[in-house]
Every structure is written in C-alpha cells, then in structure tokens.
Design a protein around this motif. Sequence first.
Motif, PDB file in Angstrom:
ATOM      1  N   GLU A 200      -9.141   2.609   1.656  1.00 61.90           N
ATOM      2  CA  GLU A 200      -8.987   4.012   1.290  1.00 61.90           C
ATOM      3  C   GLU A 200      -7.692   4.255   0.518  1.00 61.90           C
ATOM      4  OE1 GLU A 200     -11.173   6.511   1.481  1.00 61.90           O
ATOM      5  OE2 GLU A 200     -12.526   4.870   2.076  1.00 61.90           O
ATOM      6  N   LYS A 201      -6.631   3.602   0.964  1.00 59.17           N
ATOM      7  CA  LYS A 201      -5.359   3.740   0.261  1.00 59.17           C
ATOM      8  C   LYS A 201      -5.471   3.159  -1.144  1.00 59.17           C
ATOM      9  CE  LYS A 201      -0.933   4.597  -0.191  1.00 59.17           C
ATOM     10  NZ  LYS A 201      -0.437   5.982  -0.331  1.00 59.17           N
ATOM     11  N   TYR A 202      -6.195   2.062  -1.273  1.00 58.30           N
ATOM     12  CA  TYR A 202      -6.379   1.456  -2.592  1.00 58.30           C
ATOM     13  C   TYR A 202      -7.081   2.440  -3.545  1.00 58.30           C
ATOM     14  CZ  TYR A 202      -7.691  -1.701  -6.335  1.00 58.30           C
ATOM     15  OH  TYR A 202      -7.846  -2.282  -7.569  1.00 58.30           O
ATOM     16  N   LYS A 203      -8.102   3.120  -3.037  1.00 62.44           N
ATOM     17  CA  LYS A 203      -8.804   4.094  -3.864  1.00 62.44           C
ATOM     18  C   LYS A 203      -7.864   5.221  -4.298  1.00 62.44           C
ATOM     19  CE  LYS A 203     -13.384   3.341  -1.817  1.00 62.44           C
ATOM     20  NZ  LYS A 203     -14.449   3.939  -0.973  1.00 62.44           N
ATOM     21  N   THR A 204      -6.977   5.630  -3.368  1.00 62.00           N
ATOM     22  CA  THR A 204      -6.010   6.679  -3.686  1.00 62.00           C
ATOM     23  C   THR A 204      -5.070   6.233  -4.801  1.00 62.00           C
ATOM     24  OG1 THR A 204      -6.103   7.526  -1.417  1.00 62.00           O
ATOM     25  CG2 THR A 204      -4.186   8.149  -2.749  1.00 62.00           C
ATOM     26  N   ILE A 205      -4.581   4.995  -4.694  1.00 57.94           N
ATOM     27  CA  ILE A 205      -3.672   4.457  -5.713  1.00 57.94           C
ATOM     28  C   ILE A 205      -4.402   4.322  -7.043  1.00 57.94           C
ATOM     29  CG2 ILE A 205      -2.340   2.413  -6.390  1.00 57.94           C
ATOM     30  CD1 ILE A 205      -1.762   1.972  -3.380  1.00 57.94           C
ATOM     31  N   GLN A 206      -5.630   3.859  -6.969  1.00 60.97           N
ATOM     32  CA  GLN A 206      -6.433   3.676  -8.175  1.00 60.97           C
ATOM     33  C   GLN A 206      -6.598   5.008  -8.917  1.00 60.97           C
ATOM     34  OE1 GLN A 206     -10.221   1.901  -7.247  1.00 60.97           O
ATOM     35  NE2 GLN A 206     -10.404   0.923  -9.252  1.00 60.97           N
TER      36      GLN A 206
ATOM     37  N   TYR B  38       0.624 -11.592 -10.119  1.00 59.93           N
ATOM     38  CA  TYR B  38       0.961 -11.112  -8.778  1.00 59.93           C
ATOM     39  C   TYR B  38       0.451  -9.693  -8.545  1.00 59.93           C
ATOM     40  CZ  TYR B  38       3.602  -9.704  -4.660  1.00 59.93           C
ATOM     41  OH  TYR B  38       3.949  -9.234  -3.413  1.00 59.93           O
ATOM     42  N   THR B  39       0.455  -8.878  -9.576  1.00 58.94           N
ATOM     43  CA  THR B  39      -0.062  -7.508  -9.426  1.00 58.94           C
ATOM     44  C   THR B  39      -1.542  -7.528  -9.064  1.00 58.94           C
ATOM     45  OG1 THR B  39       1.565  -6.725 -11.050  1.00 58.94           O
ATOM     46  CG2 THR B  39      -0.271  -5.264 -10.548  1.00 58.94           C
ATOM     47  N   ILE B  40      -2.301  -8.419  -9.666  1.00 53.99           N
ATOM     48  CA  ILE B  40      -3.726  -8.560  -9.319  1.00 53.99           C
ATOM     49  C   ILE B  40      -3.860  -9.004  -7.870  1.00 53.99           C
ATOM     50  CG2 ILE B  40      -5.855  -9.799  -9.838  1.00 53.99           C
ATOM     51  CD1 ILE B  40      -4.828 -10.030 -12.755  1.00 53.99           C
ATOM     52  N   GLU B  41      -3.036  -9.982  -7.448  1.00 55.79           N
ATOM     53  CA  GLU B  41      -3.062 -10.447  -6.054  1.00 55.79           C
ATOM     54  C   GLU B  41      -2.688  -9.308  -5.101  1.00 55.79           C
ATOM     55  OE1 GLU B  41      -0.466 -13.765  -5.613  1.00 55.79           O
ATOM     56  OE2 GLU B  41      -1.409 -14.903  -7.247  1.00 55.79           O
ATOM     57  N   ALA B  42      -1.683  -8.541  -5.477  1.00 55.97           N
ATOM     58  CA  ALA B  42      -1.236  -7.439  -4.622  1.00 55.97           C
ATOM     59  C   ALA B  42      -2.321  -6.378  -4.497  1.00 55.97           C
ATOM     60  CB  ALA B  42       0.043  -6.824  -5.196  1.00 55.97           C
ATOM     61  N   ALA B  43      -3.022  -6.101  -5.586  1.00 56.46           N
ATOM     62  CA  ALA B  43      -4.115  -5.126  -5.532  1.00 56.46           C
ATOM     63  C   ALA B  43      -5.225  -5.612  -4.601  1.00 56.46           C
ATOM     64  CB  ALA B  43      -4.665  -4.895  -6.941  1.00 56.46           C
ATOM     65  N   ASP B  44      -5.565  -6.882  -4.681  1.00 59.89           N
ATOM     66  CA  ASP B  44      -6.578  -7.446  -3.787  1.00 59.89           C
ATOM     67  C   ASP B  44      -6.133  -7.348  -2.335  1.00 59.89           C
ATOM     68  OD1 ASP B  44      -8.224  -8.034  -5.902  1.00 59.89           O
ATOM     69  OD2 ASP B  44      -7.589 -10.137  -6.064  1.00 59.89           O
ATOM     70  N   MET B  45      -4.842  -7.547  -2.083  1.00 58.05           N
ATOM     71  CA  MET B  45      -4.317  -7.473  -0.725  1.00 58.05           C
ATOM     72  C   MET B  45      -4.434  -6.058  -0.172  1.00 58.05           C
ATOM     73  SD  MET B  45      -0.552  -8.707   0.622  1.00 58.05           S
ATOM     74  CE  MET B  45      -0.695 -10.225  -0.317  1.00 58.05           C
ATOM     75  N   VAL B  46      -4.077  -5.062  -0.995  1.00 58.43           N
ATOM     76  CA  VAL B  46      -4.173  -3.666  -0.551  1.00 58.43           C
ATOM     77  C   VAL B  46      -5.631  -3.284  -0.344  1.00 58.43           C
ATOM     78  CG1 VAL B  46      -3.749  -1.266  -1.192  1.00 58.43           C
ATOM     79  CG2 VAL B  46      -2.005  -3.003  -1.647  1.00 58.43           C
ATOM     80  N   LYS B  47      -6.493  -3.726  -1.227  1.00 56.13           N
ATOM     81  CA  LYS B  47      -7.922  -3.428  -1.110  1.00 56.13           C
ATOM     82  C   LYS B  47      -8.476  -3.971   0.211  1.00 56.13           C
ATOM     83  CE  LYS B  47     -10.221  -4.186  -4.872  1.00 56.13           C
ATOM     84  NZ  LYS B  47     -11.021  -4.843  -5.946  1.00 56.13           N
ATOM     85  N   ARG B  48      -7.987  -5.140   0.602  1.00 54.64           N
ATOM     86  CA  ARG B  48      -8.453  -5.766   1.848  1.00 54.64           C
ATOM     87  C   ARG B  48      -7.871  -5.071   3.074  1.00 54.64           C
ATOM     88  NH1 ARG B  48      -5.594  -9.453   4.449  1.00 54.64           N
ATOM     89  NH2 ARG B  48      -4.442 -10.054   2.570  1.00 54.64           N
TER      90      ARG B  48
ATOM     91  N   ALA C 130       0.822  -1.208   0.000  1.00 49.30           N
ATOM     92  CA  ALA C 130       0.000   0.000   0.000  1.00 49.30           C
ATOM     93  C   ALA C 130       0.859   1.262   0.000  1.00 49.30           C
ATOM     94  CB  ALA C 130      -0.922   0.000   1.215  1.00 49.30           C
ATOM     95  N   GLN C 131       1.968   1.181   0.707  1.00 49.50           N
ATOM     96  CA  GLN C 131       2.811   2.366   0.848  1.00 49.50           C
ATOM     97  C   GLN C 131       3.596   2.662  -0.424  1.00 49.50           C
ATOM     98  OE1 GLN C 131       5.511   2.042   4.158  1.00 49.50           O
ATOM     99  NE2 GLN C 131       5.872   4.258   4.270  1.00 49.50           N
ATOM    100  N   TYR C 132       4.151   1.613  -1.047  1.00 52.02           N
ATOM    101  CA  TYR C 132       5.028   1.816  -2.208  1.00 52.02           C
ATOM    102  C   TYR C 132       4.809   0.794  -3.334  1.00 52.02           C
ATOM    103  CZ  TYR C 132       7.822   4.433   1.269  1.00 52.02           C
ATOM    104  OH  TYR C 132       8.249   5.299   2.230  1.00 52.02           O
ATOM    105  N   GLY C 133       4.692  -0.465  -2.971  1.00 53.71           N
ATOM    106  CA  GLY C 133       4.875  -1.541  -3.936  1.00 53.71           C
ATOM    107  C   GLY C 133       3.846  -1.629  -5.035  1.00 53.71           C
TER     108      GLY C 133
END
Length: 771
Positions: A521-527, A507-517, A449-452
């Motif tokens: 709010e951070k996921y929405k910011t990245i999106q 893995y990017t899809i998995e990582a996005a799901d992890m951040v979303k979970r 969420a912070q960088y990756g």
Amino acid sequence: MKNYIKADEWNIIEEGFDPHLNKISESLFSIGNGRIGQRANFEEAYTGETLQGNYVAGVYYPDKTRVGWWKNGYPEYFAKVLNATNWIGIDIDIDGEKLDLFKCEVLEFKRVLNMKEGTLSRTFTARLSSGKVVKVDAIRFCSIADDELAALHYSISALNFEGIITVTSFIDGDIKNQDANYDEKFWNEVAQHQENDTDYLTLQTKKTEFDVCTASRTTVLFNGVAQSSQAVLGDKYLARTTVIPVKQGETIHIYKIVTNLSSLNYDKSDLLRLAKVKIETASTKGFDELLKDHAAAWAAKWEESDIIVEGDIAAQQAIRFNIFQLNQTYTGKDARLNIGPKGFTGEKYGGSTYWDTEAYCIPFYLSTAPEEVAKNLLVYRYKHLDKAIENAEKLGFKNGAALYPMVTMNGEECHNEWEITFEEIHRNGAIAFAIFNYIRYTGDENYLAQYGLEVLIGIARFWKQRVNWSEDKQKYVMLGVTGPNEYENNINNNWYTNKLAAWCLKYTIEAADMVKRLDPEKYKTIQKKTKLVEAKEFGDWKTVADQMYYPYHEKEGVFLQQDGFMDKEQILVKDLPAEERPLNQKWSWDRILRSGFIKQADVLQGMYFFEDEYDLETLRKNFSFYESRTVHESSLSPCVHSILAAKLSDEEKAYEFYLRTARLDLDDYNNDTEDGLHITSMAGTWMSIVEGFAGMRVCNGQLCFNPFLPKAWDSFSFSIGFRGVQLKVKISSKQIWIINNSVQTLEISIFNRLHTVLPGEKAITYHEQLV
C-alpha cells in the motif's frame, strides 16, 4: 607542520603563549554541543590577531554571491552560519590599565581542552606595563546535557599590588562574519532587557529573519560576597560593571551562565519569557551542578564512542580529539541540522552541508550513537527533496529529477563556483549510497518506505536525464562533470561519477521491489505521489546502467579517472619538489588542471564504496597507480587510502595515511587550521581504525572483522553498536576479544570464522595474522 601541542591521553594542552599561533589554538580548543559552539577566544580583551566566533546551529544568512558574471541556474547567495552574540566577554581594568595579553608580558600560560569532561580551561600570569602582576584562571563549557546552556567561571588574583579592579561582563551582538562578502553585518537588534543581574539581547538576522535571544546572568564574588554592579547599555551591547578595591593576594570570582534560544525552535514572541525561565532554572542549579551534568553527559558519549590506543600517546590523543570534535558538532537531536566541514570552529565553507556528511560521517554515527542519530542525517535530505527537484529544474531537468545541492542550508544550492555548482554532481550518488549504507548496517528496511525510496527515485531520474548515448562508443556517457578530485574540472566520463550513477539506477529498482514486498500500500502511495511509470522508467534505468561507459587503460590495467587522463604528463608525487607543495598554494590553477596530480583519488573512492565488486589484484593495481599520483590536498583523501591499504595488507601505508588524517589539525599539516578544524574528515580518522585496522564490515547482515595491529601500538579497543547490540572490541598481539554487553545474542565473523557471542560473554580468537 606545527608541533606545540603536548601529548596527553585525554587533554589538548598548550603551554606558553605565542601570538602567532593564537588563531590555530582558537580552532583547536573550540567547544560546542551540537546546538551552539565557539572558538577558543579569550574572555578578556585581546588586540592581537584573532577570529572571534560564536555560532548557533541552523541560523544562517544568504550572503549575496560575489561574482562579476551570472549564468542560468547560478546560486544568488552563499549561505553562512552566522557569527552570533559574543557571550564570554569580560573586560578587566586594573587601575585604568586594560588586561590584554597582546600588550602584557605573559609570564606563564596554559590552555587545556579536557576532552573527557568537555571543558576549556586557561590559566596565566601576566605583568602589565605598570608592573602589576595578575593571575587568571578560567573554565567554560557549552552544556551537552542541555544544549541551550553555556557557562564560565573566571577568576583574577592580584599578585603584587593593591588597587582597583574593574570587571565589565558583557554580551556583544555588534559583530560580523569574517567571511562576509561585502563586509556587511548580518544582525539587526530587536530588543534589550536587563533585570536581576541578567542581560537579555535579542537580535534578528537580515533577510532570513531568525531571532536569537541571548541571556547572560553574571555573578561577581569577592571574599565570598556577591558584589553589586552598574548596568550599561549600548548598540547591540549589554554589560554590567563592578568596581572592587583589592589587596595583594586577593581574588575576584566571576560566574556567567548563558542561554541562547532561537526562533528555529520557539515562537519569536515567547523567546524572552522562555529565556528568563531557562536562565533562572540554570542559575538556581549553579555553575558546579551544571558542570557535573555536562561531565556526566560526556561520560555517556565516551562510553559509546571511545577508542583506546595503548602504547602510543600521540595516536591516543589524536583519535580522541577527532571523536570529541565530532560528538560536540552533531548530536542528532534535530533532523533540521547537519554537519558543516568546519563545525563550530570557523567560518570557511559557511558552516553549510556538503556531501562529506553522507560519504564520511554516516559510518561514525551508525556505530557510535543511537540509530536515530544517523537516521536524522538522512531525514535531513528527505525534507529537502522538493528543493532538490527545484534545483534540477533550474538546470533544465524534468519529471521530478532531483539534484541535491553541493552546499546548502535549506535545500537550495548556494555554492558559488560553477565547476562545483553545476558539475560536481557525484553528491547525488553519495546521498543514495548513504541510504544503502544505513539499511545495510541497521537492517531498517522500513526506512525505504518511510523516506528513502522517494529520494532514490528523484536521484535516479536525474541520472537518466544527465547521460546521453554516444554513437561513437555505443555506450551511455556523462559529459562535463567534476569528480571528488577537484584538480580536474569539466571532464568527460569521470569513472567514479559514472559508477555511482549506474549503481544508483539499479539500487533504486531493488529498493522499489523491497518496498513493494514489505508494504504494497505504501508503494502505491509513493508511486502515485512521484508519478512513477514503473515499466517505462525501470526499463530505461536498467538499460542505462547496463550500458554505461567506463574509461579503462589496458596497458596499466586500471580504471581511468576520466577520458584523456593518460594524455597528461605522468609525473609521480615522489618526483614533485617539496618546495612546490601544497600545489593549491604554489601553482596556478591552470597548471594544476593540466597536471596529472590528484587532490583525492576518484577511482579509489569508488572502489572503497563498492569493494565487494573487485578482487584484490584489481584493487592493488588501481591503488598503486593512483596513490603514486595523489597529493592528498583534500582532508578527505588519506582515510580512504588508509582503509584500502589495510585491505591490501599494506600495513605500513595504512598507518602512514592514518597518521596523516589523525593529526591533520593538531599538527596543522596543511597550514590552514587557523580557519577552523576539518570536522568531516575527522570521521575518516575513526573509519581508518575501525574499517581499516580492525577490518570491520557488514557482510550479509553480520559484522565481520579482519584486523591487524599497528606495530607502534600494544593494543587498541573500541565500542560499537550494531542492530541493538553493544559490543566492546579489543585487538592486541595475536588476540581479539569481542565482548557482548547487551541482552541479545549476536553472530560475528573473525577472519572468516563464525562466532556466536552470548549476552555478557566474549569471543576470543588467536591468529598469527595479528603479529
């Protein structure tokens, strides 16, 4: 192969002086502290063959690329860490005759790199042409306790004469890189200043305009009394000359304390003032106390990262040498810095960042340093994400696709060979895998969420645009690439690159799901920031990953390195005449590219990364096929072979390849140590022991060990940190000890059997597999 370094557990020792070996020794005996570093050049004048090298991390020059043609997207420069002010200089004049080991008769000579305390010392006795004999003792260090300080103590004794010794202690900024493309000098002088026995020289790099202020305080003692000196000024040069009449048996002691401050860390207008404060504080402390602080800092480093080998002094020396060089090259204090393939030991590869860091160095720092150290290596890439997107745009990619550079200082691509610059795109995959590897080891999912995640999205977009649909194969293919095996250029469907790309998309899809979970709010910011169209892009990425094409050879039962590999003449390395190796020095490039010989095996690199996906029989077939065709003319190659051989229980080959990587520089296997050490491959030596012989892996969030003991060793032991727990692991004949030196309880697996290790206690396992 050279064999002149004496075997010793804690020291690199050279006895006797051979001018033909001097540049090799200058590399081997290099010192540094992550911020500054230098080759083992002599303090006094030397007119023989030498590569004078002092380097300041992060300070670079964009040397114009030397090519006779240009292509769209081609880098305009090759960035280079600069050969900086020479601060060690001490000219010695004896009754008008200059001390120069190239011109003297060297009666005795010994050079020692003390790895335990991080010092370089040298002692010699020499007869000048006049017949006068002098003895010199010198010791120096780049402080790891304060990475802006360095110091030396140089003493000279008159053994058989009475006369005048003139000591000129200097700092010299009138230097240039040996690898300057147009023999250009990269520094301009900004200011000179002298006061209180201290010389201050401020230089500025051309174009990039980094300022570096070098301050040097020299103290000359004779019979315990400080001597006065005469100040000397020159072009980019400051010195102090002291004239001393000596009698037979008398000794002069010279102390230099030095600081290097750069505008990378301080305001330019404040450099001189801060240098004065720094040099004053350090001088008040004195050489001996600075050395104590430095040794104590090294003791802490060794507590974290030492590997102890019992029963084989050469192996013990080799692994400590590799660990020592890694620790003095990168300390993790500054996320703007990274690890050049040669570190501070030479100028080849420009001191820039390559994919070596993510593929080879991350595992070492994950296990042997605080978590922040490895994290900073990843943050370095995050901070260059915008530049990676610009790099991709130059090549025609769109929509935030990111192509990280093969070679960089500031995030811009600066490699000057087209087949690397445009085609060796697997570096993107190594960066993505390093993010995965960091999270797997540390459990720090918040890093995504912070960088990756932003980095992964950019890389995934690149892969999606880099493939194309093949009607013929009814699969996605990737054309015109170069894999880690650089003895193949501009090939189609490199198995390793295709594998990395497909894995990264998933893995990017998995990582996005992890951040979303974890943090919606951070996921929405990245999106929003990345303009991610989730449904469309995720769907496209999954389709490409599921339908990626992988070359395969049915008859051999192996993954093919690339399309058409079996069209090459299949000659094995064992049938290659010894006098024709190394190929890169004996064959034309055309002949290398048409041969089936491999610099480093792409397929095996991929199977090392993703070993859980393949059973042992699949691994064995591929290992046997590619190992027999690999010449290992990349320093990064043997360690991966060693780890995979260990997994296959081929202990003889595992040890053979370990030795090849461990003493690569100490024995100058490839006849190139004089250019500098192979710093990044040194991390592979550590991996060969910890991941190879000890069989250490992270399995479902737990540490797992499946070790064996090399026949030449009585035992080996190492320290590792894992998720806040410090462990000491020792493996001997039939027995494993794992001691928990922390306050947390930890569950570990040894030969697939779980052990709960309480704080201060140890797990002991007996097993016939260790014999």
